[in-house]
Design an enzyme around this catalytic site. Sequence first.
Site, PDB file in Angstrom:
ATOM      1  N   ALA A 114      38.954  10.679  64.616  1.00 51.51           N
ATOM      2  CA  ALA A 114      38.328  10.195  65.852  1.00 51.51           C
ATOM      3  C   ALA A 114      37.504   8.935  65.620  1.00 51.51           C
ATOM      4  CB  ALA A 114      37.444  11.291  66.443  1.00 51.51           C
ATOM      5  N   GLU A 115      36.849   8.862  64.474  1.00 56.35           N
ATOM      6  CA  GLU A 115      35.943   7.745  64.212  1.00 56.35           C
ATOM      7  C   GLU A 115      36.688   6.454  63.849  1.00 56.35           C
ATOM      8  OE1 GLU A 115      32.806   7.316  64.546  1.00 56.35           O
ATOM      9  OE2 GLU A 115      32.031   9.345  64.862  1.00 56.35           O
TER      10      GLU A 115
END
Length: 199
Positions: free
Chosen positions: A89-90
């Site tokens: 996600a990051e």
Amino acid sequence: MAPVQQQNRTDYRDTERRTGLRSSGTVSFLAGAFTVFLAAVILVAMPHPTQSDADSRHRYTQKEIRHAITVYAKRYRLDPALLRAVIKAESDFRQEAVSKKGAVGLMQLTPDTAASLRVADIHDPIQNIRGGAKQLRRLLNRYHGNLKLTLAAYNAGVHKVRGGKVPPIRETRAYVRKVLRYYAAYSAPRSGHAAPRPK
């Protein structure tokens, strides 16, 4: 000795002394100039790291990244699938990722957060993973294992998470949902079609 001869000899000695001083000064100047020149030549001849060298200095293979995830998940008592989900996600597993806000690397650590986690080199992916894993463990402890609050704080900061609820920030709520979705996918059997491609 005749006065004229004495005077000539004295003049000769004075001239010889002055000439010797000038010669000595000239030699010293030339020696100094040569030293500077030699140092400049050596400096130019020495190899210097290029930008591409710096960019590739901390590149790791996918196998090394997977190993680091396993190691630090165990050290900080995390599910490796959760660590993978946060990285996905990051940064989408881009080791060189840098956000507009200055967050760096796989776990998107800010310089301030990295300093508090004692990460010496925020650009080193392995150290970056260690710092992110340590931060997740801190937050899980702070919120007594509440994963949604932990993820919200990882994204928005602990000062935004109040009252035991995910803050009403669109980006943060979307982030929490995204990580939980990836977490479920990485936790599923690898034969499942919904699982994102492991890195």
